[in-house]
Design an enzyme around this catalytic site. Structure first.
Site, PDB file in Angstrom:
ATOM      1  N   ASP A 201       0.831  -1.207   0.000  1.00 55.07           N
ATOM      2  CA  ASP A 201       0.000   0.000   0.000  1.00 55.07           C
ATOM      3  C   ASP A 201       0.865   1.257   0.000  1.00 55.07           C
ATOM      4  O   ASP A 201       1.657   1.482   0.928  1.00 55.07           O
ATOM      5  CB  ASP A 201      -0.900  -0.007   1.246  1.00 55.07           C
ATOM      6  CG  ASP A 201      -1.846   1.183   1.257  1.00 55.07           C
ATOM      7  OD1 ASP A 201      -2.689   1.268   0.352  1.00 55.07           O
ATOM      8  OD2 ASP A 201      -1.710   2.044   2.148  1.00 55.07           O
TER       9      ASP A 201
ATOM     10  N   TYR B  87       3.438   9.770   0.544  1.00 54.07           N
ATOM     11  CA  TYR B  87       4.158   9.151   1.660  1.00 54.07           C
ATOM     12  C   TYR B  87       5.634   9.546   1.636  1.00 54.07           C
ATOM     13  O   TYR B  87       6.274   9.565   0.588  1.00 54.07           O
ATOM     14  CB  TYR B  87       4.006   7.628   1.630  1.00 54.07           C
ATOM     15  CG  TYR B  87       2.620   7.152   2.067  1.00 54.07           C
ATOM     16  CD1 TYR B  87       1.700   8.028   2.648  1.00 54.07           C
ATOM     17  CD2 TYR B  87       2.233   5.830   1.902  1.00 54.07           C
ATOM     18  CE1 TYR B  87       0.440   7.599   3.042  1.00 54.07           C
ATOM     19  CE2 TYR B  87       0.973   5.395   2.293  1.00 54.07           C
ATOM     20  CZ  TYR B  87       0.084   6.286   2.872  1.00 54.07           C
ATOM     21  OH  TYR B  87      -1.163   5.849   3.266  1.00 54.07           O
TER      22      TYR B  87
ATOM     23  N   SER C  62      -3.623   1.562   9.946  1.00 47.24           N
ATOM     24  CA  SER C  62      -3.178   1.630  11.352  1.00 47.24           C
ATOM     25  C   SER C  62      -3.863   0.559  12.199  1.00 47.24           C
ATOM     26  O   SER C  62      -4.503   0.871  13.220  1.00 47.24           O
ATOM     27  CB  SER C  62      -3.405   3.028  11.939  1.00 47.24           C
ATOM     28  OG  SER C  62      -2.548   3.965  11.336  1.00 47.24           O
TER      29      SER C  62
ATOM     30  N   LEU D 219      -2.657  -1.460  14.228  1.00 45.99           N
ATOM     31  CA  LEU D 219      -2.095  -1.495  15.590  1.00 45.99           C
ATOM     32  C   LEU D 219      -2.161  -0.085  16.182  1.00 45.99           C
ATOM     33  O   LEU D 219      -1.338   0.298  17.008  1.00 45.99           O
ATOM     34  CB  LEU D 219      -0.650  -2.020  15.558  1.00 45.99           C
ATOM     35  CG  LEU D 219      -0.472  -3.388  14.891  1.00 45.99           C
ATOM     36  CD1 LEU D 219       1.000  -3.767  14.809  1.00 45.99           C
ATOM     37  CD2 LEU D 219      -1.266  -4.469  15.642  1.00 45.99           C
TER      38      LEU D 219
ATOM     39  N   GLY E 172      -1.383   2.596  14.881  1.00 46.31           N
ATOM     40  CA  GLY E 172      -0.189   3.379  14.560  1.00 46.31           C
ATOM     41  C   GLY E 172       0.892   3.271  15.630  1.00 46.31           C
ATOM     42  O   GLY E 172       1.734   4.159  15.754  1.00 46.31           O
TER      43      GLY E 172
HETATM   44  N1  LIG Z   1      -5.602   5.640   3.883  1.00 49.44           N
HETATM   45  C1  LIG Z   1      -5.150   6.389   4.856  1.00 49.44           C
HETATM   46  O1  LIG Z   1      -5.623   7.513   5.097  1.00 49.44           O
HETATM   47  C2  LIG Z   1      -4.020   5.880   5.679  1.00 49.44           C
HETATM   48  C3  LIG Z   1      -3.642   6.560   6.867  1.00 49.44           C
HETATM   49  C4  LIG Z   1      -2.591   6.016   7.613  1.00 49.44           C
HETATM   50  C5  LIG Z   1      -1.957   4.844   7.196  1.00 49.44           C
HETATM   51  N2  LIG Z   1      -2.340   4.240   6.027  1.00 49.44           N
HETATM   52  C6  LIG Z   1      -1.710   2.985   5.569  1.00 49.44           C
HETATM   53  O2  LIG Z   1      -1.681   2.076   6.635  1.00 49.44           O
HETATM   54  C7  LIG Z   1      -0.354   1.601   6.802  1.00 49.44           C
HETATM   55  C8  LIG Z   1      -0.132   1.213   8.224  1.00 49.44           C
HETATM   56  O3  LIG Z   1      -0.283   2.342   9.091  1.00 49.44           O
HETATM   57  P1  LIG Z   1       0.556   2.376  10.411  1.00 49.44           P
HETATM   58  O4  LIG Z   1       2.001   2.353  10.110  1.00 49.44           O
HETATM   59  O5  LIG Z   1       0.036   3.467  11.256  1.00 49.44           O
HETATM   60  O6  LIG Z   1       0.133   0.935  11.019  1.00 49.44           O
HETATM   61  P2  LIG Z   1       0.356   0.166  12.352  1.00 49.44           P
HETATM   62  O7  LIG Z   1       0.853  -1.188  11.964  1.00 49.44           O
HETATM   63  O8  LIG Z   1      -0.877   0.291  13.183  1.00 49.44           O
HETATM   64  O9  LIG Z   1       1.484   0.966  13.139  1.00 49.44           O
HETATM   65  C9  LIG Z   1       2.832   0.876  12.822  1.00 49.44           C
HETATM   66  C10 LIG Z   1       3.592   1.577  13.921  1.00 49.44           C
HETATM   67  O10 LIG Z   1       3.501   0.794  15.110  1.00 49.44           O
HETATM   68  C11 LIG Z   1       4.786   0.489  15.581  1.00 49.44           C
HETATM   69  N3  LIG Z   1       4.782  -0.879  16.095  1.00 49.44           N
HETATM   70  C12 LIG Z   1       4.362  -1.996  15.450  1.00 49.44           C
HETATM   71  N4  LIG Z   1       4.533  -3.085  16.219  1.00 49.44           N
HETATM   72  C13 LIG Z   1       5.071  -2.631  17.393  1.00 49.44           C
HETATM   73  C14 LIG Z   1       5.454  -3.274  18.599  1.00 49.44           C
HETATM   74  N5  LIG Z   1       5.358  -4.615  18.755  1.00 49.44           N
HETATM   75  N6  LIG Z   1       5.958  -2.507  19.604  1.00 49.44           N
HETATM   76  C15 LIG Z   1       6.074  -1.152  19.460  1.00 49.44           C
HETATM   77  N7  LIG Z   1       5.719  -0.496  18.321  1.00 49.44           N
HETATM   78  C16 LIG Z   1       5.224  -1.236  17.320  1.00 49.44           C
HETATM   79  C17 LIG Z   1       5.703   0.585  14.389  1.00 49.44           C
HETATM   80  O11 LIG Z   1       7.015   0.895  14.793  1.00 49.44           O
HETATM   81  P3  LIG Z   1       8.259   0.050  14.152  1.00 49.44           P
HETATM   82  O12 LIG Z   1       8.383   0.498  12.754  1.00 49.44           O
HETATM   83  O13 LIG Z   1       9.387   0.456  15.036  1.00 49.44           O
HETATM   84  O14 LIG Z   1       7.905  -1.406  14.301  1.00 49.44           O
HETATM   85  C18 LIG Z   1       5.070   1.715  13.595  1.00 49.44           C
HETATM   86  O15 LIG Z   1       5.531   2.969  14.080  1.00 49.44           O
HETATM   87  C19 LIG Z   1       0.515   2.747   6.302  1.00 49.44           C
HETATM   88  O16 LIG Z   1       1.815   2.310   5.924  1.00 49.44           O
HETATM   89  C20 LIG Z   1      -0.269   3.197   5.091  1.00 49.44           C
HETATM   90  O17 LIG Z   1      -0.003   2.333   4.010  1.00 49.44           O
HETATM   91  C21 LIG Z   1      -3.359   4.735   5.286  1.00 49.44           C
END
Ligand SMILES: NC(=O)c1ccc[n+]([C@@H]2O[C@H](COP(=O)([O-])OP(=O)(O)OC[C@H]3O[C@@H](n4cnc5c(N)ncnc54)[C@H](OP(=O)(O)O)[C@@H]3O)[C@@H](O)[C@H]2O)c1
Length: 300
Positions: A50, A55, A212, A214, A216
């Site tokens: 994605d 980004y 997100s 998790l 975020g």
């Molecule tokens: N359509 C939209 O409007 C929209 C908005 C936001 C996001 N998105 C999409 O959704 C994807 C995922 O979003 P997200 O990155 O917020 O998802 P997420 O998987 O909920 O959160 C990832 C964050 O959590 C941390 N994390 C994960 N596992 C962990 C653990 N065991 N302990 C501590 N921290 C942990 C990660 O840090 P580390 O990297 O250090 O593991 C990272 O900073 C994005 O890449 C994007 O493609 C879309």
């Protein structure tokens, strides 16, 4: 486990999607490290990636694209989703006065061309309108999405952060079907379960991606709701010989709308093992125990 999004074009997504929003935040943005993360995701069954034009301040698609350029066989092993319509304030656009949304035909066309160039590919599997644009002219936006599909530059179109009436308005002006809505859903963000959006998506035969999943990273932070639910997630993780993140994804997977969590960790060790979420069955009471702990009170 895959989700078929278009019978016509035989397009399917992996049930777990890897999101690259945070790719440029990684301390290591070398092509070899990006490739290592892609390979780790593929090894967990995550073949759908994605993206969005914006980004990493418009840098992530190109970072990822370097890995695709290096290996001519890689593109065929994955589905690429990207998005557009958010115009960011950025050094790259010095004349821009304000952050805004743009769903005009010209803007969407030029964004798709940029995404294709940055990703070193001739097509996106799906293009999403990133956020509802109050000035969207549904006839114009619908036509350009149809035209892009007909030209083969995108194989399908969808939306993100749309509510039912907004995606139905856009759909009314299209011949091709909108295949997906990507919305925020997690243990800590449960609105879509109760505002009827997941029902509407099932009624309209649209796939659901959860961004997100998790929260975020908030699930692991000093947050009141996270602190309430973590001990329970930890106990379930231990019973299933896995981790909290896997249990939180499995919680989404249980839902009949076939939710596809879009995970965003940059950590190779955390990518490894995420696929276990697909095989972790949770009974109804366990599911509601997690809900209750996260909400801080029982359901009405
Ligand atoms: N359509 C939209 O409007 C929209 C908005 C936001 C996001 N998105 C999409 O959704 C994807 C995922 O979003 P997200 O990155 O917020 O998802 P997420 O998987 O909920 O959160 C990832 C964050 O959590 C941390 N994390 C994960 N596992 C962990 C653990 N065991 N302990 C501590 N921290 C942990 C990660 O840090 P580390 O990297 O250090 O593991 C990272 O900073 C994005 O890449 C994007 O493609 C879309």
């Amino acid at each position: 486990m895959r989700v078929t999004v278009s019978e016509k074009s035989a397009l399917s997504y992996s049930r777990l999607v890897y999101g690259v929003w945070r790719l440029a935040d990684d301390a290591d943005v070398s092509v070899s490290h990006v490739r290592a993360k892609i390979d780790a995701a593929l090894a967990e069954g995550m073949t759908t990636f994605d993206h969005a034009d914006i980004y990493g301040d418009y840098e992530c698609e190109a970072l990822f694209g370097k890995a695709l350029a290096e290996d001519g066989n890689l593109r065929e092993q994955m589905q690429l989703v990207s998005k557009c319509d958010i115009a960011l304030i950025s050094d790259k656009f010095p004349a821009r006065r304000v952050k805004y949304y743009d769903t005009s035909a010209d803007y969407i066309r030029s964004s798709v061309e940029n995404s294709l160039r940055h990703l070193h590919t001739d097509r996106l599997d799906t293009l999403l309108i990133h956020r509802p644009d109050p000035l969207m002219d549904a006839a114009e936006t619908g036509k350009v999405l149809d035209d892009l599909i007909d030209s083969g530059k995108i194989l399908s179109a969808g939306v993100s952060n749309f509510r039912p009436e907004s995606w139905r308005l856009l759909q009314k002006h299209m011949t091709h079907k909108l295949v997906v809505n990507q919305i925020e859903i997690s243990v800590l963000h449960r609105e879509a379960f109760i505002n009827d959006d997941l029902s509407a998506l099932q009624l309209d035969d649209m796939a659901v991606m959860a961004w997100s999943p998790l929260a975020g990273g908030r699930l692991f932070a000093d947050d009141a709701a996270a602190q309430r639910v973590r001990p329970l997630l930890q106990a379930i993780a231990e019973q299933n010989d896995t981790r909290i993140d896997v249990v939180a994804l499995a919680w989404l997977i249980q839902h009949p709308a076939q939710i596809m969590p879009v995970v965003g960790t940059n950590n190779l060790q955390r990518i490894k093992g995420l696929g276990k979420a697909l095989n972790l069955f949770m009974d109804r009471e366990t599911w509601f125990e997690i809900w209750t702990a996260a909400a801080g009170h029982e359901v009405p």
